[in-house]
Design a protein around this motif. Sequence first.
Motif, PDB file in Angstrom:
ATOM      1  N   LYS A 164     -27.013   4.731 -18.915  1.00 56.91           N
ATOM      2  CA  LYS A 164     -26.230   6.189 -18.430  1.00 56.91           C
ATOM      3  C   LYS A 164     -25.112   5.710 -17.693  1.00 56.91           C
ATOM      4  CE  LYS A 164     -26.644  10.027 -15.472  1.00 56.91           C
ATOM      5  NZ  LYS A 164     -27.692  10.703 -14.328  1.00 56.91           N
ATOM      6  N   GLU A 165     -25.207   4.795 -16.851  1.00 59.21           N
ATOM      7  CA  GLU A 165     -24.179   4.250 -15.972  1.00 59.21           C
ATOM      8  C   GLU A 165     -22.958   3.222 -16.495  1.00 59.21           C
ATOM      9  OE1 GLU A 165     -23.617   5.934 -13.391  1.00 59.21           O
ATOM     10  OE2 GLU A 165     -25.420   7.125 -13.067  1.00 59.21           O
ATOM     11  N   PHE A 166     -23.493   2.702 -17.461  1.00 58.37           N
ATOM     12  CA  PHE A 166     -22.631   1.575 -18.015  1.00 58.37           C
ATOM     13  C   PHE A 166     -21.342   1.976 -18.379  1.00 58.37           C
ATOM     14  CE2 PHE A 166     -20.811  -0.513 -21.895  1.00 58.37           C
ATOM     15  CZ  PHE A 166     -20.700  -1.691 -21.256  1.00 58.37           C
ATOM     16  N   ARG A 167     -21.142   3.032 -19.023  1.00 60.85           N
ATOM     17  CA  ARG A 167     -19.797   3.538 -19.606  1.00 60.85           C
ATOM     18  C   ARG A 167     -18.908   4.173 -18.424  1.00 60.85           C
ATOM     19  NH1 ARG A 167     -21.357   7.283 -25.058  1.00 60.85           N
ATOM     20  NH2 ARG A 167     -22.124   5.494 -26.179  1.00 60.85           N
ATOM     21  N   LYS A 168     -19.444   4.457 -17.438  1.00 65.16           N
ATOM     22  CA  LYS A 168     -18.706   4.955 -16.278  1.00 65.16           C
ATOM     23  C   LYS A 168     -18.280   3.822 -15.295  1.00 65.16           C
ATOM     24  CE  LYS A 168     -21.788   8.682 -15.473  1.00 65.16           C
ATOM     25  NZ  LYS A 168     -22.870   9.510 -14.246  1.00 65.16           N
ATOM     26  N   TYR A 169     -18.862   2.564 -15.400  1.00 69.18           N
ATOM     27  CA  TYR A 169     -18.396   1.526 -14.574  1.00 69.18           C
ATOM     28  C   TYR A 169     -17.387   0.923 -14.638  1.00 69.18           C
ATOM     29  CZ  TYR A 169     -18.803  -2.172 -11.345  1.00 69.18           C
ATOM     30  OH  TYR A 169     -18.809  -3.107 -10.193  1.00 69.18           O
ATOM     31  N   LYS A 170     -16.258   0.540 -13.586  1.00 72.64           N
ATOM     32  CA  LYS A 170     -14.940   0.350 -13.859  1.00 72.64           C
ATOM     33  C   LYS A 170     -14.558  -1.071 -13.578  1.00 72.64           C
ATOM     34  CE  LYS A 170     -13.470   4.461 -15.054  1.00 72.64           C
ATOM     35  NZ  LYS A 170     -13.233   4.764 -16.086  1.00 72.64           N
ATOM     36  N   GLY A 171     -15.744  -1.718 -13.038  1.00 68.86           N
ATOM     37  CA  GLY A 171     -15.464  -3.336 -12.841  1.00 68.86           C
ATOM     38  C   GLY A 171     -15.103  -3.656 -11.409  1.00 68.86           C
ATOM     39  N   VAL A 172     -15.186  -4.830 -10.991  1.00 68.84           N
ATOM     40  CA  VAL A 172     -15.101  -5.458  -9.553  1.00 68.84           C
ATOM     41  C   VAL A 172     -14.016  -6.935  -9.835  1.00 68.84           C
ATOM     42  CG1 VAL A 172     -17.122  -6.648  -9.449  1.00 68.84           C
ATOM     43  CG2 VAL A 172     -16.151  -5.769  -7.529  1.00 68.84           C
ATOM     44  N   SER A 173     -13.540  -7.272  -8.766  1.00 71.37           N
ATOM     45  CA  SER A 173     -12.598  -8.311  -8.725  1.00 71.37           C
ATOM     46  C   SER A 173     -13.216  -9.247  -7.535  1.00 71.37           C
ATOM     47  CB  SER A 173     -11.191  -8.113  -8.659  1.00 71.37           C
ATOM     48  OG  SER A 173     -10.724  -7.437  -9.791  1.00 71.37           O
ATOM     49  N   VAL A 174     -13.262 -10.452  -7.496  1.00 75.46           N
ATOM     50  CA  VAL A 174     -13.563 -11.279  -6.773  1.00 75.46           C
ATOM     51  C   VAL A 174     -12.425 -12.582  -6.491  1.00 75.46           C
ATOM     52  CG1 VAL A 174     -15.979 -10.687  -6.863  1.00 75.46           C
ATOM     53  CG2 VAL A 174     -15.114 -12.845  -7.720  1.00 75.46           C
ATOM     54  N   VAL A 175     -12.360 -13.068  -4.968  1.00 75.83           N
ATOM     55  CA  VAL A 175     -11.698 -14.330  -4.825  1.00 75.83           C
ATOM     56  C   VAL A 175     -12.566 -15.208  -4.245  1.00 75.83           C
ATOM     57  CG1 VAL A 175      -9.682 -15.291  -4.019  1.00 75.83           C
ATOM     58  CG2 VAL A 175      -9.546 -12.971  -4.855  1.00 75.83           C
ATOM     59  N   VAL A 176     -12.834 -16.371  -4.797  1.00 74.33           N
ATOM     60  CA  VAL A 176     -13.611 -17.305  -4.367  1.00 74.33           C
ATOM     61  C   VAL A 176     -13.087 -18.590  -3.826  1.00 74.33           C
ATOM     62  CG1 VAL A 176     -15.589 -18.910  -5.163  1.00 74.33           C
ATOM     63  CG2 VAL A 176     -15.287 -16.951  -6.467  1.00 74.33           C
ATOM     64  N   ASN A 177     -13.558 -18.700  -2.406  1.00 76.53           N
ATOM     65  CA  ASN A 177     -13.068 -19.646  -1.586  1.00 76.53           C
ATOM     66  C   ASN A 177     -11.331 -19.766  -1.300  1.00 76.53           C
ATOM     67  OD1 ASN A 177     -15.567 -20.695  -0.870  1.00 76.53           O
ATOM     68  ND2 ASN A 177     -15.309 -22.132  -2.742  1.00 76.53           N
ATOM     69  N   GLY A 178     -10.774 -18.449  -1.240  1.00 77.27           N
ATOM     70  CA  GLY A 178      -9.507 -18.108  -1.202  1.00 77.27           C
ATOM     71  C   GLY A 178      -8.588 -18.755  -2.115  1.00 77.27           C
ATOM     72  N   GLU A 179      -8.894 -19.267  -3.271  1.00 77.66           N
ATOM     73  CA  GLU A 179      -8.264 -19.945  -4.209  1.00 77.66           C
ATOM     74  C   GLU A 179      -8.172 -18.897  -5.536  1.00 77.66           C
ATOM     75  OE1 GLU A 179     -10.496 -23.591  -4.957  1.00 77.66           O
ATOM     76  OE2 GLU A 179      -9.902 -24.177  -3.054  1.00 77.66           O
ATOM     77  N   LYS A 180      -9.160 -19.063  -6.399  1.00 72.56           N
ATOM     78  CA  LYS A 180      -8.847 -18.388  -7.623  1.00 72.56           C
ATOM     79  C   LYS A 180      -9.676 -17.036  -7.873  1.00 72.56           C
ATOM     80  CE  LYS A 180      -9.664 -19.114 -12.897  1.00 72.56           C
ATOM     81  NZ  LYS A 180     -10.069 -19.968 -13.856  1.00 72.56           N
ATOM     82  N   GLU A 181      -8.594 -16.023  -8.273  1.00 71.56           N
ATOM     83  CA  GLU A 181      -9.256 -14.499  -8.510  1.00 71.56           C
ATOM     84  C   GLU A 181      -9.792 -14.351  -9.884  1.00 71.56           C
ATOM     85  OE1 GLU A 181      -7.696 -10.070  -8.185  1.00 71.56           O
ATOM     86  OE2 GLU A 181      -6.337 -11.608  -7.904  1.00 71.56           O
ATOM     87  N   TYR A 182     -11.112 -13.603  -9.810  1.00 71.77           N
ATOM     88  CA  TYR A 182     -11.705 -13.412 -11.104  1.00 71.77           C
ATOM     89  C   TYR A 182     -11.726 -11.963 -11.304  1.00 71.77           C
ATOM     90  CZ  TYR A 182     -13.301 -18.201 -11.006  1.00 71.77           C
ATOM     91  OH  TYR A 182     -13.589 -19.763 -10.969  1.00 71.77           O
ATOM     92  N   SER A 183     -11.203 -11.210 -11.965  1.00 69.97           N
ATOM     93  CA  SER A 183     -10.598 -10.017 -12.031  1.00 69.97           C
ATOM     94  C   SER A 183     -11.468  -9.171 -13.398  1.00 69.97           C
ATOM     95  CB  SER A 183      -9.324  -9.482 -12.316  1.00 69.97           C
ATOM     96  OG  SER A 183      -8.832  -9.893 -13.217  1.00 69.97           O
TER      97      SER A 183
END
Length: 288
Positions: A164-183
């Motif tokens: 039910k919720e999968f289609r509504k979800y927009k995603g999240v972004s993280v930055v690991v150890n202040g270096e690389k961002e994973y969006s």
Amino acid sequence: MKKSIRFIINPISGVGKKKVLPGLIKQHLDHSKFTYDIVYTSHRGHAVEISKEAADEGIDIVCVVGGDGSVHEAGTSLIGRNTALAILPTGSGNGIARYLGLPRRIKSALKSINAHQIETVDTLTLNGHQFIGVSGFGFDAYIAKKFDEYHSRGLTSYARLVLKEFRKYKGVSVVVNGEKEYSNLFFCSVANMTQFGNGFYISPQSDAKDGQFEIVMVRMPKTFGFIGLLFASMRGTLHCSKYVTCIKAKHAQIKVTDDIGHMDGEPIALKELTVEFNCHPKSLSVLV
């Protein structure tokens, strides 16, 4: 000399188990090896109090009867203590119990306690807050919060909620150890153990005795990609997916864009969007 066990029973986890369990314990526990008593939880957080009291009293084993939420409460209270954790899994997912190889049938799980095979495993902290199995952000944390508020439990209800919720979800972004961002991530998990529960593997290569953890980042899939990820998770091959990036670490700083997280499937509200994870090697004794 006999070992002492305190059974902590969550009467809500597992329909009908509250009335049945005392008889099963009496019938299948080896009374030549163990003495025991039983305490029932009455509210969220109660297992924390009971478990701490048991450790203070010098009880040898605290056995949690419930799901990952109850295991999280009681187990984190035993970290660094001499009291060992045992589990009779009656929850919806039972991810920690599954990782430890524990039988899900109560009779068999009781007989495994009789073998009294104890190992020490690593635990992790998120900003100093302890957990045992898996923590994370993104869709899994979002679902953990929704499921916590849901009107029914079990795998069917969980699957219905996910679809039910999968289609509504927009995603999240993280930055690991202040270096690389994973969006545009579906979720980011920090795994000490292999699975969420219900046989779904988030980090098939995780080992709770290796002194480190895995950061598992899964990019947002399209519909067919989502179905492929589900099957890969069930097969234990998620780490091979083109959507997945894994990083091993002993400690890490992760900056997230969402203030919802989870620890061992229990939803948490993050006070800060930059969180610190640390591994604490061989800090919890468990029956396997």
